[in-house]
Design an enzyme around this catalytic site. Structure first.
Site, short mmCIF file in Angstrom:
data_model
loop_
_atom_site.label_atom_id
_atom_site.label_comp_id
_atom_site.label_asym_id
_atom_site.label_seq_id
_atom_site.Cartn_x
_atom_site.Cartn_y
_atom_site.Cartn_z
N LYS A 188 45.10 46.75 45.60
CA LYS A 188 43.54 46.51 44.99
C LYS A 188 42.48 46.46 46.14
O LYS A 188 42.92 46.55 47.12
CB LYS A 188 43.52 45.16 44.40
CG LYS A 188 42.44 45.00 43.40
CD LYS A 188 42.77 45.44 41.88
CE LYS A 188 41.78 45.30 40.79
NZ LYS A 188 42.49 45.52 39.52
N SER A 202 46.82 54.77 33.56
CA SER A 202 46.52 55.37 34.78
C SER A 202 47.94 56.19 35.19
O SER A 202 47.70 57.27 35.81
CB SER A 202 46.09 54.55 35.92
OG SER A 202 44.61 54.34 35.96
N ASP A 204 37.52 49.25 38.50
CA ASP A 204 37.51 48.04 38.04
C ASP A 204 36.21 47.55 37.79
O ASP A 204 35.35 48.54 37.61
CB ASP A 204 38.31 47.08 39.25
CG ASP A 204 38.86 45.49 38.65
OD1 ASP A 204 39.81 45.59 38.18
OD2 ASP A 204 37.76 44.71 38.81
#
Ligand code: GLU
Length: 449
Positions: free
Chosen positions: A130, A381, A170
């Site tokens: 992330k 994804s 995000d």
């Protein structure tokens, strides 16, 4: 009831706290997983022997970098960029980028940690990572956004690649930002490498259904939880917090499945529309005009806007928190249960505090935690990566069907694992254990690396 922390695991948790001071969201995410793993070590003592929990709690690599850029007024701005490459046992690091002023290492690590298990649950070959920045996109011009994204990628490009690390969106990062970043990556590397980012535009390597996937997937997951209880969305009153990408497509799918969403929100307050949310109007306001959700009530007589209001006070049967972390506390959860809520599906990552989770579990309602319920986004994804790898693109129906099957499989996996480990109906236990075992088995096979 959530199980107590196992005595062999507690020292591991204490060491995570000591080694990562001040990162409270990361501690919370680790605690939530570790408190469910006791029964796994009983069945798999080899995981303890090879220190799988300790290894999984330590990111493989953490990158922090300066992001300097010049704004519309010619002023120099400095932000901080992050990419935490947490675990690559199952595939290249995969996970979104968050642009929000609250972003710091603790948030990126909580998200990266959750991503490991979520991605494992999809059954697709993706590891966990992330990233993001404390950059605040709110109110910025397109030019500001572009210059920031270019500067961000000027450093990030050296750490990513289709076989290494594949970022996506995000909070604060959507198609526009992915476009600016892809353009910069392409220019620096001189490679048209579709598989390096997901969430791309449909005419340059993107996948149909990716935009809708997190919301659709979350609604599919709740649908599965309701089916187990011989129930469905049909005729249910629902509340979906947020009004970004996840919320919008959660609302769309709930409406297709026969439910009625009466409220959604943004960080300023919520709108309530007794006739059901008019999704086209929300999309016009949020996606095209990029305005606040309060504008909805100016356009619709049937709706009211409650400034600073708490959306969880609205009675509903299904609640889908789709805004951000820790948006439902113990009191909110108690209010939802008291008002007759029977199912929760988390579109956001870790939107319920530990106190809130306990309330839902004690009440015995269907509670689908984010790492299972919102896995449809990252799963799609991975489908985008598959299409990129074979230089193909699939149609909407086929792709949506694959997403639906993936969500059904995740649901079944969580459900059966919870039962196998003595916590029937507890999707938190099921998701954590099923995800942990998949990653641990791969790590075990690869030796101490
Ligand atoms: N940010 C999304 C998540 O929380 C999607 C990540 C991705 O598509 O890589 O799972």
């Amino acid at each position: 009831m959530s199980p107590a922390m196992d005595e062999k695991i507690d020292p591991i948790y204490q060491s995570v706290i000591a080694r990562n001071p001040g990162e409270k969201e990361f501690h919370q995410a680790v605690h939530e997983v570790l408190e469910t793993l006791g029964p796994v070590l009983v069945k798999h003592p080899e995981f303890a022997h090879y220190k799988l929990i300790e290894r999984i709690c330590e990111p493989e690599r953490q990158i922090i970098f300066r992001v300097p850029w010049v704004d519309t007024h010619g002023k120099v701005q400095i932000n901080r960029g992050f990419r935490v490459e947490f675990n690559s046992a199952l595939g290249p690091y995969k996970g979104g980028l968050r642009f929000h002023p609250s972003v710091y290492l603790g948030i990126v690590k909580f998200l990266g940690f959750e991503q490991i298990f979520k991605n494992a649950l999809t059954g697709l070959p993706i590891g966990g990572g992330k990233g993001g920045s404390d950059f605040d996109p709110k109110g910025k011009t397109d030019g500001d956004i572009m210059r920031f994204c270019q500067s961000f990628m000027m450093e990030l490009y050296r750490h990513i690649g289709e076989h290494t690390d594949v970022p996506a969106g995000d909070i604060g990062v959507g198609g526009r930002e992915i476009g600016f970043m892809f353009g910069t990556y392409k220019r620096i590397t001189n490679r048209w490498e579709a598989g390096v980012l997901t969430g791309k535009g449909l005419n340059w390597g993107g996948s149909l259904v990716r935009t809708e996937a997190t919301g659709y997937g979350a609604a599919f997951f709740v649908d599965e939880m309701l089916k187990v209880r011989k129930d469905s969305f049909d005729g249910k009153t629902c509340v979906v917090s947020g009004s970004g990408n996840v919320a919008i497509y959660t609302i769309e799918k709930i409406h297709q499945l026969g439910g009625k969403v009466v409220a959604c929100s943004d960080s300023g307050g919520y709108i309530y529309d007794k006739n059901g949310i008019d999704l086209e109007l929300v999309q016009q306001i949020k996606e095209i005009e990029r305005r606040r959700i309060s504008a909805y009530a100016e356009e619709r007589k049937s709706a009211k806007y409650v400034d600073g209001g708490n959306i969880w006070e609205i009675p509903c049967q299904v609640a889908m928190p789709s805004a951000t972390q820790n948006e439902i506390n113990g009191k909110d959860a108690a209010m939802l249960v008291k008002n007759g809520c029977i199912a929760i599906g988390e579109g956001a990552n870790m939107p319920t505090t530990p106190e809130g989770v306990k309330v839902f579990q004690d009440a015995g309602i269907a509670y689908g935690p984010g790492k299972a319920a919102n896995a449809g986004g990252v799963a799609t994804s991975a489908l985008e990566m598959q299409q990129n790898a074979i230089r193909d693109s699939w149609d909407f129906e086929y792709t949506e069907n694959r997403l639906r099957i993936i969500m059904q499989n995740i649901h079944r996996d969580c459900y059966e694992t919870a039962e196998e480990y003595g916590s029937p109906g507890n999707y938190v236990v099921g998701a954590n254990i099923a995800g942990f075992i998949k990653v641990s088995r791969a790590m075990l096979a690869m030796g101490v690396v």
